[in-house]
Design a protein around this motif. Structure first.
Motif, PDB file in Angstrom:
ATOM      1  N   ALA A   1     -39.393 -51.311   7.385  1.00  0.00           N
ATOM      2  CA  ALA A   1     -38.624 -51.032   8.076  1.00  0.00           C
ATOM      3  C   ALA A   1     -38.184 -51.210   9.250  1.00  0.00           C
ATOM      4  N   ASN A   2     -38.472 -52.962   8.568  1.00  0.00           N
ATOM      5  CA  ASN A   2     -37.784 -53.999  10.357  1.00  0.00           C
ATOM      6  C   ASN A   2     -36.647 -54.331   9.283  1.00  0.00           C
ATOM      7  N   GLY A   3     -36.396 -54.091   8.788  1.00  0.00           N
ATOM      8  CA  GLY A   3     -34.981 -54.843   7.555  1.00  0.00           C
ATOM      9  C   GLY A   3     -35.476 -56.039   6.303  1.00  0.00           C
ATOM     10  N   ALA A   4     -36.471 -56.327   6.511  1.00  0.00           N
ATOM     11  CA  ALA A   4     -37.103 -57.220   5.774  1.00  0.00           C
ATOM     12  C   ALA A   4     -36.697 -56.691   4.469  1.00  0.00           C
ATOM     13  N   VAL A   5     -36.554 -56.876   3.106  1.00  0.00           N
ATOM     14  CA  VAL A   5     -36.619 -56.799   1.590  1.00  0.00           C
ATOM     15  C   VAL A   5     -38.045 -57.549   0.817  1.00  0.00           C
ATOM     16  N   SER A   6     -38.916 -56.769   0.143  1.00  0.00           N
ATOM     17  CA  SER A   6     -39.675 -57.404  -0.797  1.00  0.00           C
ATOM     18  C   SER A   6     -39.481 -57.503  -2.032  1.00  0.00           C
ATOM     19  N   THR A   7     -40.088 -57.702  -2.923  1.00  0.00           N
ATOM     20  CA  THR A   7     -40.276 -58.014  -4.697  1.00  0.00           C
ATOM     21  C   THR A   7     -41.377 -57.758  -4.995  1.00  0.00           C
ATOM     22  N   ILE A   8     -41.952 -57.293  -5.266  1.00  0.00           N
ATOM     23  CA  ILE A   8     -43.285 -56.847  -5.774  1.00  0.00           C
ATOM     24  C   ILE A   8     -43.438 -56.494  -8.038  1.00  0.00           C
ATOM     25  N   VAL A   9     -44.073 -58.066  -8.092  1.00  0.00           N
ATOM     26  CA  VAL A   9     -44.332 -57.561  -9.727  1.00  0.00           C
ATOM     27  C   VAL A   9     -45.868 -58.040 -10.066  1.00  0.00           C
ATOM     28  N   THR A  10     -46.454 -56.259 -11.278  1.00  0.00           N
ATOM     29  CA  THR A  10     -47.958 -56.611 -11.140  1.00  0.00           C
ATOM     30  C   THR A  10     -47.936 -56.366 -12.748  1.00  0.00           C
ATOM     31  N   SER A  11     -48.149 -56.661 -13.718  1.00  0.00           N
ATOM     32  CA  SER A  11     -47.993 -57.028 -14.912  1.00  0.00           C
ATOM     33  C   SER A  11     -50.129 -57.329 -15.609  1.00  0.00           C
TER      34      SER A  11
END
Length: 367
Positions: free
Chosen positions: A235-245
Protein backbone atom coordinates in the motif's frame (compact mmCIF):
# COMPACT_ATOMS: atom_id res chain seq x y z
CA UNK A 1 1.75 -8.81 40.03
CA UNK A 2 -1.35 -10.61 38.75
CA UNK A 3 -2.02 -14.31 38.48
CA UNK A 4 -0.45 -16.17 35.55
CA UNK A 5 -2.69 -16.53 32.51
CA UNK A 6 -3.89 -20.15 32.31
CA UNK A 7 -3.62 -21.83 28.92
CA UNK A 8 -4.50 -25.22 27.51
CA UNK A 9 -2.42 -26.70 24.70
CA UNK A 10 -4.05 -28.81 21.98
CA UNK A 11 -1.51 -30.73 19.89
CA UNK A 12 1.80 -31.89 21.33
CA UNK A 13 3.92 -32.52 18.26
CA UNK A 14 7.50 -31.49 17.59
CA UNK A 15 6.90 -27.73 17.79
CA UNK A 16 5.23 -27.88 21.22
CA UNK A 17 8.58 -28.33 22.96
CA UNK A 18 9.71 -24.85 21.93
CA UNK A 19 6.55 -23.29 23.35
CA UNK A 20 6.86 -25.20 26.60
CA UNK A 21 10.48 -24.15 26.99
CA UNK A 22 9.52 -20.48 26.67
CA UNK A 23 6.57 -20.71 29.06
CA UNK A 24 8.84 -22.31 31.65
CA UNK A 25 10.80 -19.02 31.61
CA UNK A 26 7.74 -16.78 31.96
CA UNK A 27 5.77 -15.85 35.07
CA UNK A 28 2.85 -14.59 32.97
CA UNK A 29 1.79 -17.97 31.51
CA UNK A 30 0.74 -21.14 33.30
CA UNK A 31 0.09 -24.36 31.37
CA UNK A 32 -3.05 -25.69 33.05
CA UNK A 33 -3.92 -28.51 30.67
CA UNK A 34 -2.68 -30.36 27.59
CA UNK A 35 -4.44 -32.57 25.06
CA UNK A 36 -3.36 -34.67 22.11
CA UNK A 37 -4.84 -37.33 19.84
CA UNK A 38 -2.37 -39.67 21.55
CA UNK A 39 -3.40 -39.73 25.25
CA UNK A 40 -0.09 -41.24 26.27
CA UNK A 41 1.76 -38.28 24.81
CA UNK A 42 -0.48 -35.86 26.70
CA UNK A 43 0.09 -37.74 29.96
CA UNK A 44 3.85 -37.72 29.43
CA UNK A 45 3.95 -33.96 28.72
CA UNK A 46 1.64 -33.11 31.64
CA UNK A 47 3.85 -35.11 34.00
CA UNK A 48 6.71 -32.75 33.25
CA UNK A 49 4.75 -29.53 33.94
CA UNK A 50 3.86 -28.67 37.54
CA UNK A 51 0.09 -28.36 37.92
CA UNK A 52 -0.75 -29.38 34.36
CA UNK A 53 -3.41 -32.00 33.63
CA UNK A 54 -3.72 -34.33 30.65
CA UNK A 55 -7.26 -34.01 29.26
CA UNK A 56 -9.18 -34.90 26.15
CA UNK A 57 -9.75 -32.05 23.71
CA UNK A 58 -13.42 -31.79 24.75
CA UNK A 59 -12.46 -31.74 28.44
CA UNK A 60 -9.87 -29.03 27.82
CA UNK A 61 -12.37 -26.88 25.96
CA UNK A 62 -14.89 -27.23 28.78
CA UNK A 63 -12.36 -26.56 31.55
CA UNK A 64 -13.26 -23.22 33.21
CA UNK A 65 -9.65 -22.76 34.34
CA UNK A 66 -8.32 -22.49 30.76
CA UNK A 67 -8.43 -18.90 29.50
CA UNK A 68 -6.64 -19.30 26.17
CA UNK A 69 -6.22 -22.33 23.93
CA UNK A 70 -2.84 -22.72 22.25
CA UNK A 71 -3.65 -24.53 19.00
CA UNK A 72 -0.65 -26.56 17.80
CA UNK A 73 -2.55 -29.04 15.64
CA UNK A 74 -1.87 -29.73 11.95
CA UNK A 75 -3.04 -27.00 9.54
CA UNK A 76 -6.15 -28.91 8.47
CA UNK A 77 -7.44 -28.76 12.06
CA UNK A 78 -6.57 -25.14 12.87
CA UNK A 79 -10.00 -23.65 12.13
CA UNK A 80 -11.95 -26.49 13.74
CA UNK A 81 -10.00 -26.28 17.00
CA UNK A 82 -10.18 -22.48 17.00
CA UNK A 83 -13.96 -22.56 16.61
CA UNK A 84 -14.28 -25.06 19.46
CA UNK A 85 -12.24 -22.83 21.74
CA UNK A 86 -14.16 -19.70 20.77
CA UNK A 87 -17.48 -21.47 21.32
CA UNK A 88 -16.25 -22.30 24.82
CA UNK A 89 -15.54 -18.62 25.48
CA UNK A 90 -11.76 -18.89 25.22
CA UNK A 91 -9.23 -16.85 23.29
CA UNK A 92 -7.00 -18.67 20.80
CA UNK A 93 -3.35 -18.48 19.83
CA UNK A 94 -2.55 -20.79 16.93
CA UNK A 95 0.25 -22.03 14.77
CA UNK A 96 0.32 -20.82 11.19
CA UNK A 97 -1.55 -20.70 8.93
CA UNK A 98 -4.66 -19.27 10.58
CA UNK A 99 -6.77 -21.65 8.47
CA UNK A 100 -6.63 -23.44 5.13
CA UNK A 101 -8.57 -20.73 3.29
CA UNK A 102 -9.39 -17.05 3.74
CA UNK A 103 -13.10 -17.87 3.96
CA UNK A 104 -12.39 -20.32 6.77
CA UNK A 105 -10.09 -17.85 8.51
CA UNK A 106 -12.69 -15.10 8.28
CA UNK A 107 -15.24 -17.29 10.06
CA UNK A 108 -12.74 -17.72 12.91
CA UNK A 109 -12.23 -13.97 13.19
CA UNK A 110 -15.96 -13.26 12.99
CA UNK A 111 -16.75 -15.86 15.65
CA UNK A 112 -14.13 -14.44 17.99
CA UNK A 113 -15.47 -10.91 17.56
CA UNK A 114 -19.01 -12.08 18.27
CA UNK A 115 -17.86 -13.97 21.38
CA UNK A 116 -15.71 -11.13 22.69
CA UNK A 117 -12.51 -13.19 22.71
CA UNK A 118 -9.18 -12.71 20.94
CA UNK A 119 -7.30 -14.51 18.17
CA UNK A 120 -3.54 -14.34 17.77
CA UNK A 121 -1.28 -16.49 15.67
CA UNK A 122 2.21 -17.49 14.67
CA UNK A 123 4.64 -16.56 13.41
CA UNK A 124 5.75 -14.53 16.41
CA UNK A 125 9.39 -14.80 15.40
CA UNK A 126 8.82 -11.36 13.86
CA UNK A 127 8.63 -9.92 17.40
CA UNK A 128 12.27 -10.79 18.08
CA UNK A 129 15.21 -8.45 17.75
CA UNK A 130 16.00 -9.38 14.14
CA UNK A 131 12.86 -8.17 12.37
CA UNK A 132 12.06 -5.48 14.93
CA UNK A 133 15.49 -3.84 14.71
CA UNK A 134 15.13 -3.73 10.93
CA UNK A 135 11.61 -2.33 11.34
CA UNK A 136 12.93 0.40 13.62
CA UNK A 137 15.53 1.40 11.02
CA UNK A 138 12.84 1.63 8.34
CA UNK A 139 10.63 3.74 10.63
CA UNK A 140 13.52 6.06 11.52
CA UNK A 141 14.30 6.70 7.86
CA UNK A 142 17.68 4.95 7.79
CA UNK A 143 17.07 3.81 4.20
CA UNK A 144 14.88 6.72 3.15
CA UNK A 145 11.64 6.01 1.31
CA UNK A 146 11.24 2.22 0.92
CA UNK A 147 11.21 1.16 -2.71
CA UNK A 148 11.50 -2.64 -2.82
CA UNK A 149 12.21 -5.82 -0.89
CA UNK A 150 13.02 -9.43 -1.61
CA UNK A 151 12.36 -12.58 0.45
CA UNK A 152 13.83 -15.99 -0.33
CA UNK A 153 13.53 -19.42 1.29
CA UNK A 154 14.38 -22.69 -0.44
CA UNK A 155 15.05 -26.30 0.55
CA UNK A 156 14.95 -29.72 -1.14
CA UNK A 157 11.99 -30.77 1.01
CA UNK A 158 11.02 -31.60 4.60
CA UNK A 159 10.79 -35.33 3.88
CA UNK A 160 14.58 -35.40 4.22
CA UNK A 161 14.42 -34.75 7.98
CA UNK A 162 10.84 -35.02 9.26
CA UNK A 163 9.68 -38.55 10.21
CA UNK A 164 6.04 -37.82 9.29
CA UNK A 165 6.09 -35.09 6.62
CA UNK A 166 2.80 -35.86 4.88
CA UNK A 167 1.03 -32.69 6.08
CA UNK A 168 3.70 -30.55 4.40
CA UNK A 169 2.47 -31.89 1.05
CA UNK A 170 -1.26 -31.75 1.81
CA UNK A 171 -3.61 -28.74 1.57
CA UNK A 172 -2.39 -26.14 4.03
CA UNK A 173 1.19 -27.22 3.39
CA UNK A 174 3.67 -26.60 0.61
CA UNK A 175 6.54 -24.13 0.91
CA UNK A 176 4.30 -21.07 0.61
CA UNK A 177 1.89 -22.02 3.40
CA UNK A 178 4.63 -23.59 5.53
CA UNK A 179 7.42 -20.99 5.31
CA UNK A 180 5.70 -18.10 3.56
CA UNK A 181 4.06 -16.79 6.76
CA UNK A 182 7.46 -15.98 8.29
CA UNK A 183 8.52 -13.92 5.29
CA UNK A 184 5.18 -12.34 4.44
CA UNK A 185 4.47 -11.39 8.05
CA UNK A 186 7.92 -9.82 8.22
CA UNK A 187 7.26 -7.83 5.05
CA UNK A 188 3.98 -6.57 6.55
CA UNK A 189 5.81 -5.46 9.71
CA UNK A 190 8.55 -3.81 7.65
CA UNK A 191 6.54 -2.26 4.81
CA UNK A 192 2.86 -2.52 5.67
CA UNK A 193 -0.09 -4.29 4.04
CA UNK A 194 -0.11 -5.77 0.55
CA UNK A 195 -2.72 -4.59 -1.96
CA UNK A 196 -2.11 -6.81 -5.02
CA UNK A 197 -0.11 -9.88 -6.05
CA UNK A 198 1.02 -11.79 -9.12
CA UNK A 199 2.06 -15.40 -8.56
CA UNK A 200 3.68 -18.27 -10.44
CA UNK A 201 3.81 -21.75 -8.87
CA UNK A 202 4.93 -25.22 -9.92
CA UNK A 203 4.86 -28.82 -8.66
CA UNK A 204 8.12 -30.61 -9.51
CA UNK A 205 7.14 -34.16 -8.48
CA UNK A 206 3.95 -36.09 -7.82
CA UNK A 207 5.35 -37.93 -4.81
CA UNK A 208 8.14 -37.75 -2.23
CA UNK A 209 10.04 -40.43 -0.30
CA UNK A 210 10.45 -40.20 3.48
CA UNK A 211 14.16 -40.38 4.29
CA UNK A 212 14.20 -40.84 8.06
CA UNK A 213 12.40 -42.41 10.98
CA UNK A 214 10.22 -45.53 11.18
CA UNK A 215 8.54 -44.74 7.84
CA UNK A 216 11.79 -44.28 5.91
CA UNK A 217 11.35 -45.38 2.29
CA UNK A 218 7.59 -44.78 2.29
CA UNK A 219 6.27 -42.67 -0.57
CA UNK A 220 3.77 -39.86 0.01
CA UNK A 221 1.59 -38.03 -2.48
CA UNK A 222 2.26 -34.37 -3.26
CA UNK A 223 -1.06 -32.52 -3.34
CA UNK A 224 0.24 -28.94 -3.42
CA UNK A 225 2.61 -26.82 -5.49
CA UNK A 226 6.18 -27.07 -4.24
CA UNK A 227 7.69 -23.92 -5.74
CA UNK A 228 6.07 -20.49 -5.48
CA UNK A 229 7.25 -17.11 -6.72
CA UNK A 230 5.35 -13.89 -6.26
CA UNK A 231 5.34 -10.16 -6.89
CA UNK A 232 3.79 -8.18 -4.03
CA UNK A 233 2.55 -4.60 -4.24
CA UNK A 234 2.41 -2.78 -0.89
CA UNK A 235 0.00 0.00 0.00
CA UNK A 236 2.95 2.37 0.57
CA UNK A 237 4.10 1.92 -3.04
CA UNK A 238 6.94 -0.51 -2.37
CA UNK A 239 7.21 -3.70 -4.45
CA UNK A 240 8.43 -6.98 -2.96
CA UNK A 241 9.28 -10.35 -4.41
CA UNK A 242 9.06 -13.70 -2.63
CA UNK A 243 10.36 -17.16 -3.49
CA UNK A 244 9.56 -20.26 -1.43
CA UNK A 245 10.52 -23.73 -2.61
CA UNK A 246 10.74 -27.40 -1.67
CA UNK A 247 12.52 -27.99 -5.00
CA UNK A 248 15.89 -26.25 -4.58
CA UNK A 249 19.00 -27.51 -2.82
CA UNK A 250 20.33 -24.23 -1.42
CA UNK A 251 20.58 -20.47 -1.92
CA UNK A 252 23.16 -17.80 -1.16
CA UNK A 253 20.52 -15.06 -1.21
CA UNK A 254 19.88 -13.27 2.10
CA UNK A 255 16.54 -14.17 3.73
CA UNK A 256 15.17 -10.65 3.30
CA UNK A 257 16.54 -7.43 1.81
CA UNK A 258 14.80 -4.06 1.98
CA UNK A 259 15.87 -1.27 -0.36
CA UNK A 260 15.18 2.45 -0.03
CA UNK A 261 16.28 5.64 -1.71
CA UNK A 262 19.03 6.20 0.86
CA UNK A 263 20.14 2.68 1.76
CA UNK A 264 19.54 -1.05 1.93
CA UNK A 265 18.92 -3.45 4.80
CA UNK A 266 19.96 -7.09 5.06
CA UNK A 267 17.42 -8.68 7.40
CA UNK A 268 18.10 -11.97 9.24
CA UNK A 269 16.16 -15.24 9.01
CA UNK A 270 12.54 -14.51 10.01
CA UNK A 271 12.18 -18.12 11.20
CA UNK A 272 14.49 -17.09 14.04
CA UNK A 273 14.02 -14.45 16.70
CA UNK A 274 17.38 -12.73 16.45
CA UNK A 275 20.26 -12.43 14.00
CA UNK A 276 22.45 -9.74 12.52
CA UNK A 277 20.84 -6.74 10.84
CA UNK A 278 23.13 -4.95 8.37
CA UNK A 279 22.74 -1.51 6.81
CA UNK A 280 24.38 -0.18 3.65
CA UNK A 281 23.85 3.58 3.48
CA UNK A 282 24.09 5.55 0.26
CA UNK A 283 27.62 6.99 0.11
CA UNK A 284 28.68 4.96 3.14
CA UNK A 285 31.34 2.32 3.71
CA UNK A 286 29.40 -0.74 2.59
CA UNK A 287 27.52 -3.12 4.87
CA UNK A 288 27.62 -2.24 8.57
CA UNK A 289 26.25 -4.36 11.41
CA UNK A 290 23.53 -2.67 13.48
CA UNK A 291 23.15 -3.57 17.19
CA UNK A 292 19.78 -4.90 18.32
CA UNK A 293 17.61 -1.93 19.26
CA UNK A 294 14.05 -3.28 19.24
CA UNK A 295 12.17 -6.52 19.88
CA UNK A 296 11.91 -9.17 22.59
CA UNK A 297 15.50 -10.22 23.20
CA UNK A 298 16.24 -13.91 23.77
CA UNK A 299 12.61 -14.91 23.23
CA UNK A 300 11.07 -17.94 21.55
CA UNK A 301 7.87 -19.41 20.17
CA UNK A 302 4.98 -18.30 22.32
CA UNK A 303 6.15 -14.71 22.82
CA UNK A 304 3.18 -13.65 20.68
CA UNK A 305 0.82 -15.18 23.23
CA UNK A 306 2.68 -13.41 26.05
CA UNK A 307 2.46 -10.16 24.07
CA UNK A 308 -1.29 -10.69 23.67
CA UNK A 309 -1.79 -11.39 27.38
CA UNK A 310 0.19 -8.27 28.31
CA UNK A 311 -1.90 -6.12 25.95
CA UNK A 312 -5.24 -7.50 27.06
CA UNK A 313 -6.09 -8.23 23.42
CA UNK A 314 -4.71 -9.97 20.36
CA UNK A 315 -1.39 -8.12 20.58
CA UNK A 316 1.15 -7.58 17.82
CA UNK A 317 0.66 -11.14 16.54
CA UNK A 318 -3.07 -10.61 16.14
CA UNK A 319 -5.29 -12.69 13.92
CA UNK A 320 -5.89 -9.76 11.57
CA UNK A 321 -2.26 -9.96 10.42
CA UNK A 322 -2.53 -13.74 10.05
CA UNK A 323 -5.72 -13.40 7.99
CA UNK A 324 -4.09 -10.81 5.71
CA UNK A 325 -1.06 -13.06 5.17
CA UNK A 326 -3.38 -16.00 4.46
CA UNK A 327 -5.18 -13.85 1.88
CA UNK A 328 -1.85 -13.00 0.22
CA UNK A 329 -0.81 -16.68 0.07
CA UNK A 330 -4.15 -17.90 -1.25
CA UNK A 331 -4.17 -15.11 -3.82
CA UNK A 332 -0.65 -15.96 -5.01
CA UNK A 333 -1.75 -19.54 -5.70
CA UNK A 334 -4.94 -18.39 -7.42
CA UNK A 335 -3.03 -15.79 -9.44
CA UNK A 336 -0.79 -18.54 -10.77
CA UNK A 337 -3.74 -20.77 -11.62
CA UNK A 338 -5.64 -17.95 -13.35
CA UNK A 339 -2.62 -16.24 -14.92
CA UNK A 340 -3.47 -12.74 -13.74
CA UNK A 341 -2.76 -10.06 -11.15
CA UNK A 342 -5.14 -10.15 -8.18
CA UNK A 343 -6.14 -7.46 -5.71
CA UNK A 344 -6.01 -8.37 -2.02
CA UNK A 345 -9.36 -7.95 -0.28
CA UNK A 346 -8.11 -7.79 3.29
CA UNK A 347 -5.88 -5.17 4.86
CA UNK A 348 -4.31 -4.59 8.25
CA UNK A 349 -2.56 -1.90 10.24
CA UNK A 350 1.16 -2.40 10.75
CA UNK A 351 1.52 -3.72 14.30
CA UNK A 352 3.27 -1.33 16.71
CA UNK A 353 7.04 -1.59 17.02
CA UNK A 354 8.26 -3.76 19.91
CA UNK A 355 10.59 -1.62 22.05
CA UNK A 356 13.78 -3.42 23.05
CA UNK A 357 12.88 -5.71 25.94
CA UNK A 358 15.44 -7.93 27.66
CA UNK A 359 14.42 -11.38 28.85
CA UNK A 360 14.35 -10.20 32.46
CA UNK A 361 11.64 -7.73 31.41
CA UNK A 362 9.41 -9.68 29.01
CA UNK A 363 9.47 -12.84 31.13
CA UNK A 364 7.34 -11.02 33.69
CA UNK A 365 5.04 -8.83 31.60
CA UNK A 366 1.43 -9.53 32.43
CA UNK A 367 2.48 -11.73 35.34
Amino acid sequence: MGSPHAIGIVGLGVISRQYLDLFARSSSIRVAAVADLMPGRAAEVAAGIPGARALTVDELMADPEVQTVLNLTVPAAHAEVAHAAIAAGKSVHGEKPLALTVAEGQTVMDAAAAAGVHVSAAPDTVLGTGIQTARRLVDEGAIGRPIAASATWVSPGHELWHPAPGFYYAPGGGPLFDMGPYYLTSLVHLLGPIVAVTGATRRARAERTIATGPRAGERIDVEVDTHASGLLEHANGAVSTIVTSFDAVATSAPPIEVHGEQGSLAVPDPNMFDGEVRLAALGGQGWQSVPASAGYDGSGRGIGLIDAVSSGGAGRAGGAVALHVLDVMESLLRSSAEGRRLAIDTTVERPPLVPFSAAAEWAHIGG
